[in-house]
Design a protein around this motif. Structure first.
Motif, short mmCIF file in Angstrom:
data_model
loop_
_atom_site.label_atom_id
_atom_site.label_comp_id
_atom_site.label_asym_id
_atom_site.label_seq_id
_atom_site.Cartn_x
_atom_site.Cartn_y
_atom_site.Cartn_z
N LEU A 154 0.78 -1.45 -0.21
CA LEU A 154 0.43 -0.08 0.26
C LEU A 154 1.21 1.09 0.08
O LEU A 154 2.04 1.56 0.58
N VAL A 155 0.74 2.47 -0.82
CA VAL A 155 1.54 3.25 -1.10
C VAL A 155 0.62 4.45 -1.35
O VAL A 155 -0.61 4.50 -1.64
N LEU A 156 1.12 5.80 -0.48
CA LEU A 156 0.96 7.00 -0.33
C LEU A 156 1.27 7.66 -1.07
O LEU A 156 2.79 8.08 -0.82
N GLN A 157 0.54 8.74 -1.97
CA GLN A 157 1.49 9.95 -2.68
C GLN A 157 0.70 11.09 -2.38
O GLN A 157 -0.52 11.15 -2.22
N HIS A 158 1.25 12.10 -2.06
CA HIS A 158 0.85 13.44 -1.28
C HIS A 158 1.61 14.38 -1.63
O HIS A 158 3.18 14.66 -1.55
N ASN A 159 1.50 15.27 -2.42
CA ASN A 159 1.81 17.56 -2.33
C ASN A 159 1.58 18.11 -1.17
O ASN A 159 0.30 18.00 -1.85
N VAL A 160 2.25 17.42 -0.44
CA VAL A 160 2.22 18.41 0.53
C VAL A 160 1.52 20.11 0.79
O VAL A 160 1.33 20.19 2.03
N SER A 161 2.52 20.18 0.00
CA SER A 161 1.93 22.15 -0.09
C SER A 161 3.39 22.84 0.26
O SER A 161 3.40 22.11 1.77
N ASP A 162 3.82 23.91 -0.47
CA ASP A 162 4.99 24.54 0.67
C ASP A 162 3.99 25.42 1.55
O ASP A 162 5.09 26.57 2.54
N GLU A 163 2.76 25.87 1.36
CA GLU A 163 2.14 26.53 2.20
C GLU A 163 0.87 25.79 3.71
O GLU A 163 0.34 26.57 3.64
N ASN A 164 1.15 24.75 3.16
CA ASN A 164 0.78 24.07 5.02
C ASN A 164 1.47 24.25 5.55
O ASN A 164 2.49 24.28 6.67
N THR A 165 0.18 24.44 6.54
CA THR A 165 0.10 25.39 8.12
C THR A 165 0.46 24.52 9.26
O THR A 165 0.11 24.52 10.08
N ASP A 166 0.09 23.53 8.70
CA ASP A 166 0.11 22.14 9.75
C ASP A 166 0.89 20.35 9.52
O ASP A 166 0.13 19.81 9.38
N PRO A 167 2.06 20.87 9.32
CA PRO A 167 3.16 19.61 8.79
C PRO A 167 2.52 18.44 9.89
O PRO A 167 2.42 17.06 8.94
N VAL A 168 2.85 18.96 11.07
CA VAL A 168 2.62 17.49 12.04
C VAL A 168 0.96 16.74 11.58
O VAL A 168 0.80 15.80 11.98
N ALA A 173 10.05 22.32 7.46
CA ALA A 173 9.27 21.67 7.69
C ALA A 173 9.69 19.83 7.92
O ALA A 173 8.61 19.00 8.54
N VAL A 174 10.77 19.49 7.13
CA VAL A 174 11.36 18.06 7.62
C VAL A 174 11.06 17.57 8.67
O VAL A 174 10.93 16.49 8.85
N GLU A 175 11.77 18.97 9.94
CA GLU A 175 11.70 17.67 10.80
C GLU A 175 10.82 16.92 11.50
O GLU A 175 9.93 16.21 12.37
N SER A 176 9.70 17.79 11.36
CA SER A 176 8.19 18.31 11.67
C SER A 176 7.75 16.76 10.88
O SER A 176 7.11 15.60 11.27
N TYR A 177 7.67 16.50 10.06
CA TYR A 177 7.22 15.48 9.45
C TYR A 177 8.08 14.01 10.04
O TYR A 177 7.54 13.11 10.29
N ARG A 178 9.47 14.21 9.97
CA ARG A 178 10.32 12.87 10.46
C ARG A 178 9.97 12.69 11.60
O ARG A 178 9.97 11.17 12.31
N ARG A 179 9.66 13.66 12.78
CA ARG A 179 9.77 13.40 13.91
C ARG A 179 7.66 12.64 14.15
O ARG A 179 7.90 11.04 14.52
N THR A 180 7.06 13.07 13.14
CA THR A 180 5.79 12.30 13.73
C THR A 180 5.49 11.42 13.02
O THR A 180 5.11 10.30 13.33
N LEU A 181 6.57 11.02 11.99
CA LEU A 181 6.39 10.07 10.95
C LEU A 181 7.12 8.84 11.66
O LEU A 181 6.67 7.04 11.24
N ALA A 182 8.42 8.82 12.17
CA ALA A 182 9.50 7.99 12.55
C ALA A 182 9.09 6.42 13.56
O ALA A 182 9.33 6.19 13.66
N PRO A 183 8.53 7.14 14.37
CA PRO A 183 7.44 5.38 14.78
C PRO A 183 7.37 4.59 14.30
O PRO A 183 7.09 3.39 14.25
N GLU A 184 6.29 4.83 13.02
CA GLU A 184 5.80 4.34 12.41
C GLU A 184 6.29 3.68 10.33
O GLU A 184 6.53 2.93 9.76
N TYR A 185 7.56 4.61 10.41
CA TYR A 185 8.34 4.60 9.30
C TYR A 185 9.37 5.28 9.38
O TYR A 185 10.08 6.44 9.41
N PRO A 186 10.55 4.48 9.96
CA PRO A 186 12.23 4.57 10.33
C PRO A 186 12.85 4.81 9.38
O PRO A 186 13.43 5.81 9.81
#
Length: 301
Positions: free
Chosen positions: A87-101, A124-137
């Motif tokens: 199962l894969v997911l594709q998403h343009n998260v937008s460079d104007e996204n105010t809620d990366p978490v 925004a990289v660190e916000s995504y990395r920290r939030t996704l790390a538990p399931e996506y190391p």
């Protein structure tokens, strides 16, 4: 008149490649919104009934048949899940996204094996990395695109799909080998240049050039199975993406209109694969982006 319009609509649906693409690229413009030509069928049917014309009513069956032949399979239910699926997911998260978490949590909640994103700002990289790390190391970032994975990544490298006339720094391509439980696959995460529609028609030259470069990279890819996750700024019907659609399998089920988020009219967020089958594609609820996330099931060989 309804009969003639019905015949014209049927011809456009069946042979969109007959519309020339020189100059304003009307062919690509038509192909980008081709499924919506089906809306002409009820309008033409109503006009035929008002005229009480048996010929016109019969003629309306032509565009209906042409639409069903081109897109009817996308409405069928997807097959049951298979053991050798990702199962894969594709998403343009937008460079104007105010809620990366919140966006990261929404993507993780879908439970995909792989997550490909575009328009990822450095801050925004660190916000995504920290939030996704538990399931996506496992993750890799290259420019404004990134890949998060439940499975180990290796041989990570930028993917050069930069149009020749761009002189500023521009990195929108990433290649990585994913070691899945079913063997190694190559994942490409990309963001092709934007198109613009104006008085002069469609401007897609950069997008088309980038698609050609990506197609060459895929053709030269030594591993057999390739998964492409990308904001391609085009639909699979658009001939400008032929360097990709000629080499890769496209989704067998689901329209998955992903853009713009308020009134999605086209799927420009794509999942394609080589030597694997994209069996089902669907959109997820809106995040803080102007695109909807799309998920797809991929049956590996």
């Amino acid at each position: 008149m309804p009969a003639a319009l019905a015949l014209l609509t049927a011809l456009l649906l069946a042979f969109p490649g007959s519309v020339p693409n020189a100059g304003p690229r009307l062919g690509s413009l038509l192909e980008s919104f081709l499924p919506w030509l089906g809306l002409a069928v009820p309008v033409l049917l109503a006009a035929a009934l008002l005229r009480r014309s048996a010929l016109a009513v019969t003629a309306v069956l032509l565009p209906l048949a042409a639409w069903c032949a081109a897109f009817g399979h996308l409405l069928l239910p997807g097959p049951a899940p298979q053991p050798r699926e990702l199962l894969v997911l594709q998403h343009n998260v937008s460079d104007e996204n105010t809620d990366p978490v919140g966006t990261a949590r929404a993507m993780a909640a879908a439970g995909p094996d792989l997550i490909g994103v575009q328009e990822l700002l450095p801050e925004a990289v660190e916000s995504y990395r920290r939030t996704l790390a538990p399931e996506y190391p496992h993750h890799a970032v290259s420019g404004t695109v990134a890949l998060w994975s439940k499975h180990p990544l290796s041989d990570v490298a930028p993917l050069d799909i930069k149009p020749r006339d761009l002189t500023e720094p521009w990195n929108r391509g990433l290649r990585a080998v994913v070691t899945t439980p079913h063997g190694d696959v190559v994942a490409h995460v990309v963001h092709l240049p934007s198109m613009r529609v104006g008085a002069g028609g469609l401007t897609s030259q950069r997008r088309d050039e980038s698609a050609t470069l990506l197609g060459r990279a895929i053709a030269e890819e030594p591993l057999h199975t390739v998964i492409l996750l990308g904001d391609l700024n085009g639909t699979t019907e658009d001939r400008g993406l032929a360097p990709l659609t000629d080499r890769l399998n496209v989704p067998e089920r689901g329209f998955g209109f992903s853009f713009p988020v308020g009134l999605p009219v086209a799927r420009i967020d794509q999942v394609m694969a080589r030597t694997a089958t994209v069996t089902d594609l669907r959109t997820l609820p809106a995040t803080g982006s102007d695109h909807l996330p799309v998920t797809a099931r991929i049956l590996l060989p």
